[in-house]
Design an enzyme around this catalytic site. Structure first.
Site, short mmCIF file in Angstrom:
data_model
loop_
_atom_site.label_atom_id
_atom_site.label_comp_id
_atom_site.label_asym_id
_atom_site.label_seq_id
_atom_site.Cartn_x
_atom_site.Cartn_y
_atom_site.Cartn_z
N LYS A 38 0.74 -1.52 0.28
CA LYS A 38 -0.40 0.09 0.70
C LYS A 38 1.08 1.64 0.14
CE LYS A 38 -0.94 2.44 3.56
NZ LYS A 38 -1.54 2.84 4.46
N CYS A 57 -25.56 5.60 7.20
CA CYS A 57 -25.97 5.61 6.28
C CYS A 57 -26.99 6.04 5.15
CB CYS A 57 -26.80 3.46 6.38
SG CYS A 57 -25.69 2.31 6.69
N CYS A 67 -26.19 8.92 3.16
CA CYS A 67 -24.83 8.44 2.56
C CYS A 67 -26.24 8.34 1.00
CB CYS A 67 -24.68 6.60 2.65
SG CYS A 67 -23.83 6.13 0.99
N CYS A 105 -26.60 0.38 -2.08
CA CYS A 105 -25.36 -0.38 -1.41
C CYS A 105 -26.11 -1.90 -0.44
CB CYS A 105 -24.31 0.51 -0.06
SG CYS A 105 -23.55 -0.27 1.08
#
Length: 285
Positions: free
Chosen positions: A193, A270, A273, A279
């Site tokens: 990474k 959520c 969102c 999702c």
């Protein structure tokens, strides 16, 4: 300035041209002896392609991913997450010589592992005030170095890795940093990474996707991986298998900030969102 903005664009003389190749090696994060693909680059040859080009193979891709991506871009429009103010692109001294800037980018990413951006940024500020160059770090005793980077996660190990890596840079790279993923991941304390993010930020060379805990978590929640992945490195390989290469640099910046503000590890927001209706994980939130 966002993850999309390269260090090269801020300092035109910072990076030279580089080419890439691929290899398969055991990953530091692999488990039980499994091997995962790590994208390498080399100084000879052209831009690396996977064994089968995107145009020749039938690719799996997740449903609704473009709409999900557009929604995340909209939610990240204000660029006000911690990564936007204190990420690796904000931690180096832009007035320093190019090789010093590259060294500072590398150290900021080494410090950032399992550490909040706020803590990493503060540690980098103390290091810069102390004098963040290869020679100065080598002259700094271990106790002082530890005090400068505390309380980053695993600060004792990171202080040791910083000293070891800095000595290698002095001896083998003329106080600069390696310009290939293969060489970067061989440095103490540097994983895939970090290496791919260093290549992007310091060398303006997108060699792979930087997958941290946020990118790993969100990719699994959105089902952007064909099957559930257990580690960030597995997620990186899975994402690179289908995500268009021109999105590889942007995706880290987008998902890290999204994970810091909306798609939290615990109690994700959520209701706030834009992807709540598309999702796969939203119903469980």
């Amino acid at each position: 300035m966002t993850q999309e903005t390269s260090l090269l664009q801020r300092s035109p003389g910072l990076a030279g041209s580089r080419a890439h190749s691929t290899a398969t090696v055991p990953s530091k994060s692999s488990r039980k002896g499994k091997k995962v693909t790590v994208l390498y680059d080399s100084l000879e040859g052209g831009v690396a392609e996977k064994e089968e080009t995107d145009s020749k193979r039938l690719k799996w891709e997740p449903g609704n991913w473009r709409q999900q991506l557009d929604n995340i871009r909209e939610m990240r429009r204000n660029k006000d997450a911690p990564v936007d103010q204190m990420g690796a692109e904000k931690c180096f001294d832009s007035s320093a010589p190019p090789e010093v800037m590259r060294y500072q980018v590398l150290l900021s990413l080494m410090l950032s592992s399992q550490t909040k951006d706020q803590v990493t940024s503060a540690a980098m500020l103390r290091l810069r005030e102390h004098g963040l160059t290869v020679d100065n770090v080598l002259q700094t005793d271990d106790v002082t170095l530890g005090q400068l980077i505390y309380p980053v996660g695993f600060w004792k190990n990171k202080a040791k890795y910083i000293k070891q890596t800095t000595a290698i840079l002095k001896q083998q790279y003329g106080s600069d940093i390696p310009s290939t993923v293969r060489e970067l991941v061989n440095l103490p304390g540097v994983g895939p990474k970090m290496a791919h993010l260093v290549m992007d930020i310091a060398w303006n060379n997108v060699t792979g996707i930087g997958v941290d805990t946020h990118v790993h978590r969100i990719s699994n929640r959105l089902k952007w991986v064909k099957k559930e992945t257990k580690t960030p490195e597995e997620t990186r390989v899975a994402l690179e298998d289908w995500l268009p290469r021109d999105l590889w640099s942007e995706i880290n910046w987008l998902l890290v900030g999204f994970g810091q503000q909306i798609c939290l590890p615990v109690n994700p927001r959520c209701k706030e969102c834009l992807n709540r209706h598309i999702c796969p994980a939203a119903k469980r939130c």
